[in-house]
Design a protein around this motif. Structure first.
Motif, short mmCIF file in Angstrom:
data_model
loop_
_atom_site.label_atom_id
_atom_site.label_comp_id
_atom_site.label_asym_id
_atom_site.label_seq_id
_atom_site.Cartn_x
_atom_site.Cartn_y
_atom_site.Cartn_z
N SER A 1 40.82 27.17 181.00
CA SER A 1 39.91 27.35 179.85
C SER A 1 39.41 26.00 179.35
N ASN A 2 40.24 24.97 179.43
CA ASN A 2 39.79 23.62 179.09
C ASN A 2 38.84 23.08 180.16
N ALA A 3 39.11 23.43 181.41
CA ALA A 3 38.29 22.93 182.52
C ALA A 3 36.85 23.43 182.42
N ILE A 4 36.66 24.69 182.04
CA ILE A 4 35.28 25.20 181.98
C ILE A 4 34.51 24.51 180.86
N ARG A 5 35.20 24.14 179.79
CA ARG A 5 34.52 23.41 178.72
C ARG A 5 34.19 21.98 179.17
N GLU A 6 35.09 21.38 179.94
CA GLU A 6 34.81 20.06 180.52
C GLU A 6 33.59 20.13 181.43
N MET A 7 33.56 21.17 182.26
CA MET A 7 32.44 21.35 183.18
C MET A 7 31.13 21.46 182.43
N GLU A 8 31.13 22.22 181.36
CA GLU A 8 29.91 22.39 180.56
C GLU A 8 29.47 21.05 179.97
N THR A 9 30.41 20.28 179.47
CA THR A 9 30.08 18.96 178.93
C THR A 9 29.40 18.09 179.97
N CYS A 10 29.95 18.12 181.19
CA CYS A 10 29.46 17.25 182.25
C CYS A 10 28.07 17.67 182.73
N VAL A 11 27.90 18.93 183.09
CA VAL A 11 26.61 19.35 183.64
C VAL A 11 25.50 19.30 182.60
N ASN A 12 25.84 19.53 181.34
CA ASN A 12 24.82 19.44 180.29
C ASN A 12 24.41 17.99 180.04
N ALA A 13 25.34 17.06 180.25
CA ALA A 13 24.99 15.64 180.10
C ALA A 13 24.11 15.18 181.25
N ILE A 14 24.40 15.65 182.46
CA ILE A 14 23.64 15.24 183.64
C ILE A 14 22.26 15.88 183.66
N ASP A 15 22.19 17.15 183.30
CA ASP A 15 20.91 17.88 183.35
C ASP A 15 20.75 18.70 182.07
N PRO A 16 20.39 18.03 180.97
CA PRO A 16 20.32 18.73 179.68
C PRO A 16 19.12 19.66 179.54
N GLU A 17 18.15 19.56 180.43
CA GLU A 17 16.93 20.34 180.28
C GLU A 17 17.08 21.78 180.75
N GLU A 18 18.01 22.03 181.65
CA GLU A 18 18.19 23.38 182.21
C GLU A 18 18.99 24.24 181.25
N SER A 19 18.53 25.45 181.03
CA SER A 19 19.27 26.41 180.21
C SER A 19 20.24 27.16 181.12
N ARG A 20 21.53 27.09 180.80
CA ARG A 20 22.53 27.72 181.68
C ARG A 20 23.62 28.38 180.83
N ASP A 21 24.20 29.42 181.38
CA ASP A 21 25.34 30.10 180.76
C ASP A 21 26.57 29.72 181.57
N ILE A 22 27.41 28.87 181.02
CA ILE A 22 28.57 28.35 181.74
C ILE A 22 29.56 29.46 182.11
N ASN A 23 29.43 30.62 181.49
CA ASN A 23 30.32 31.74 181.82
C ASN A 23 29.80 32.57 182.99
N ALA A 24 28.67 32.19 183.57
CA ALA A 24 28.12 32.92 184.71
C ALA A 24 28.97 32.71 185.96
N SER A 25 28.75 33.55 186.94
CA SER A 25 29.57 33.54 188.16
C SER A 25 29.56 32.20 188.88
N ALA A 26 28.41 31.52 188.90
CA ALA A 26 28.30 30.26 189.64
C ALA A 26 29.19 29.17 189.06
N TYR A 27 29.54 29.28 187.79
CA TYR A 27 30.33 28.25 187.12
C TYR A 27 31.76 28.76 186.87
N LEU A 28 31.91 29.65 185.90
CA LEU A 28 33.25 30.16 185.58
C LEU A 28 33.83 30.96 186.74
N GLY A 29 33.02 31.80 187.36
CA GLY A 29 33.53 32.61 188.48
C GLY A 29 34.01 31.76 189.63
#
Length: 336
Positions: A223-251
């Motif tokens: 649960s901490n890892a998915i929040r870390e992932m969101e922090t990282c990908v949003n910093a690298i590519d802040p323009e894309e709208s993404r749901d970190i709970n989607a299959s490609a990320y959390l799944g």
């Protein structure tokens, strides 16, 4: 499939490449497939017995009409859709003889869940920088999906990310069948960076399991890892709208952190049990992408000034040879 349909080149002969050959064969498009197999002895075996002797060896492959090569450039030059499917550490060697012009006008697919060592670039970024491939021609294949379950025809989902959705959909039509569903996304960078990060987090989970931590702790770690992932990908590519709970990320994170088929979890478990990195690598027949990714992501984290304690813990254990038990104990105080 009609003769006018595109030719698909698969560059790689490991477990995931073999699983893709199975998907394509089961969809009866094998005569449109060109497959690069690095070792001539493996190619001969595949041609003779219709099995890959080194990976997913129990799986029967429909390759009667598939064109097999040991020259990656030949595959790329003839293909309309090129699927790169080697470990990230070996991609530069596989493409050594390939010229930028060989990719001209083609859809280029990254099925590699890792970062190119010494470059600190995900595969899509590497292709754009070194070969001048426009981002509009690139498709990224994400999970959650293990090759072993594909080989068993267990219902699985692939995420296909592309800026040009038609390219993702074209690839999806080639791969979809009774046991493969596809999800279309435009988040190329998020899907690819997410795939890199989840390998590091699975490695962390394996280390903790090897040290004797249980499911309760792993749940908090993930649960901490998915929040870390969101922090990282949003910093690298802040323009894309993404749901970190989607299959490609959390799944993809969940299946890699928990599955018996996860090579990164297995590698981490060995480290937690006291193996050195070198001894764990020797014992495994497959590459744990999380090992190489850890060093690359560390440089990226520092560049963006991000606070990512799980990634930092894995790096300290693998590359600075810090005691796993001590590092995880320190990490435990930072989890919420």
């Amino acid at each position: 499939m009609a003769e006018s349909e595109p030719k698909i080149g698969i560059v790689g002969s490991g477990s995931w490449a073999t699983a893709m050959i199975k998907m394509l064969g089961d969809n009866e498009v094998q005569k449109h497939v060109l497959w690069w197999i690095r070792k001539i002895e493996d190619l001969t075996y595949v041609k003779t017995y219709h099995h890959n002797p080194s990976y997913l060896s129990a799986v029967e492959l429909r390759v009667d009409e598939t064109n097999l090569y040991t020259d990656a450039r030949q595959v790329i030059q003839q293909a309309d859709i090129v699927v790169l499917n080697t470990p990230s550490a070996y991609l530069k060697a596989a493409l050594r003889e390939v010229q930028a012009s060989d990719f001209a006008g083609k859809i280029v697919v990254s099925a590699i869940k890792g970062i190119i060592p010494d470059e600190n670039l995900i595969v899509g970024e590497y292709l754009m920088k070194v070969y001048g491939i426009p981002i509009e021609q690139i498709v990224v294949i994400g999970g959650p999906c293990h090759a072993e379950e594909v080989s068993l025809e267990k219902l699985s989902y692939l995420t296909l990310a592309a800026k040009v959705s038609d390219h993702a959909e074209q690839l999806g039509k080639l791969l979809r069948n009774r046991y493969i569903n596809t999800i279309i996304s435009t988040d190329i960078f998020g899907v690819e960076y997410g795939a890199v990060l989840k390998n590091i987090y699975a490695l962390a989970g394996g280390i903790c399991h090897g040290l004797g931590f249980g499911d309760n702790f792993l749940a908090v770690l993930v649960s901490n890892a998915i929040r870390e992932m969101e922090t990282c990908v949003n910093a690298i590519d802040p323009e894309e709208s993404r749901d970190i709970n989607a299959s490609a990320y959390l799944g993809d994170l969940l299946v890699t952190a928990y599955s018996q088929f996860s090579r990164n979890r297995t590698f981490g478990h060995m480290i937690g049990k006291g193996y050195t990195v070198q001894s764990a690598q020797l014992e495994m027949n497959m590459v744990a992408e999380g090992y190489y990714a850890s060093a690359c992501i560390q440089n990226i984290i520092q560049g963006y000034g991000l606070n990512m304690p799980i990634c930092d813990t894995v790096y300290q254990i693998l590359y600075n040879k810090q005691p796993a038990a001590l590092e995880v104990k320190k990490l435990a105080t930072k989890l919420t």
